[in-house]
Design an enzyme around this catalytic site. Structure first.
Site, PDB file in Angstrom:
ATOM      1  N   CYS A 136      58.803   4.928  48.513  1.00  8.22           N
ATOM      2  CA  CYS A 136      58.982   3.970  49.601  1.00  8.22           C
ATOM      3  C   CYS A 136      59.838   4.567  50.712  1.00  8.22           C
ATOM      4  CB  CYS A 136      59.613   2.683  49.079  1.00  8.22           C
ATOM      5  SG  CYS A 136      61.246   2.921  48.387  1.00  8.22           S
ATOM      6  N   ASP A 145      63.059   4.793  50.776  1.00  9.04           N
ATOM      7  CA  ASP A 145      64.363   4.144  50.924  1.00  9.04           C
ATOM      8  C   ASP A 145      65.494   5.039  50.403  1.00  9.04           C
ATOM      9  OD1 ASP A 145      63.037   2.075  51.988  1.00  9.04           O
ATOM     10  OD2 ASP A 145      63.239   0.726  50.288  1.00  9.04           O
ATOM     11  N   CYS A 176      63.723  -0.749  43.026  1.00  6.60           N
ATOM     12  CA  CYS A 176      64.825  -0.826  43.995  1.00  6.60           C
ATOM     13  C   CYS A 176      66.166  -0.856  43.251  1.00  6.60           C
ATOM     14  CB  CYS A 176      64.694  -2.056  44.864  1.00  6.60           C
ATOM     15  SG  CYS A 176      63.010  -2.367  45.440  1.00  6.60           S
TER      16      CYS A 176
HETATM   17 FE1  FES Z   1      62.032   0.974  48.030  1.00  2.65          FE
HETATM   18 FE2  FES Z   1      62.938  -1.381  47.611  1.00  2.65          FE
HETATM   19  S1  FES Z   1      60.994  -0.881  48.344  1.00  2.65           S
HETATM   20  S2  FES Z   1      63.971   0.479  47.373  1.00  2.65           S
END
Ligand code: FES
Length: 145
Positions: free
Chosen positions: A33, A35, A103
């Protein structure tokens, strides 16, 4: 879809920010993702976490789990902080939807990376702590430079 606690920690994140000259800093990312989460730990001479702060570039669940994770590790010894797993964080938030479980994993990895950094700086071994796979600080710095 999200529990009230998740929404609360997402909207009013606790301990957001950074700690200057933190004893332990860990940065991890999720390649899928994209992140990124960075965790700062201020640890006293007895190995107790005095302060924990985070910076997260990520989704709402990542922000809520970072916030809860910092709350949970505060006041714990570095050894006890290992028990703050993604499961423990999720439980404290009254659960996360299945697609958001990864996450919370980021929060666990960020804590471990910060503890690893602390242990390395002080030449100590934290029993049960493995070298984090996800500490991306160096890669990131290279990319910046
Ligand atoms: Fe990647 Fe939440 S979608 S940490």
């Amino acid at each position: 879809m999200y529990s009230e606690k998740v929404m609360d920690h997402f909207k009013n994140p606790r301990n957001m920010g950074e700690i200057e000259n933190a004893e332990g800093v860990g940065t991890v990312g999720n390649a899928k993702c994209g992140d990124i989460m960075r965790m700062y730990l201020d640890i006293d001479e007895n190995g107790v976490i005095r302060e924990a702060k985070f910076k997260t570039f990520g989704c709402g669940a990542a922000i809520a789990t970072s916030s809860m994770a910092t709350e949970l590790v505060k006041g714990k010894t570095v050894q006890e902080a290992l028990l703050v797993t993604n499961k423990a964080v999720m439980e404290a938030l009254d659960g996360l939807p299945p697609v958001k479980v990864h996450c919370s994993l980021l929060a666990e990895e960020a804590i471990h990376a910060a503890l690893w950094d602390y242990a390395g700086k002080h030449g100590i071994v934290i029993e049960g702590l493995k070298e984090p796979v996800g500490d991306i600080e160096e890669i990131e710095e290279e990319a910046e430079g």
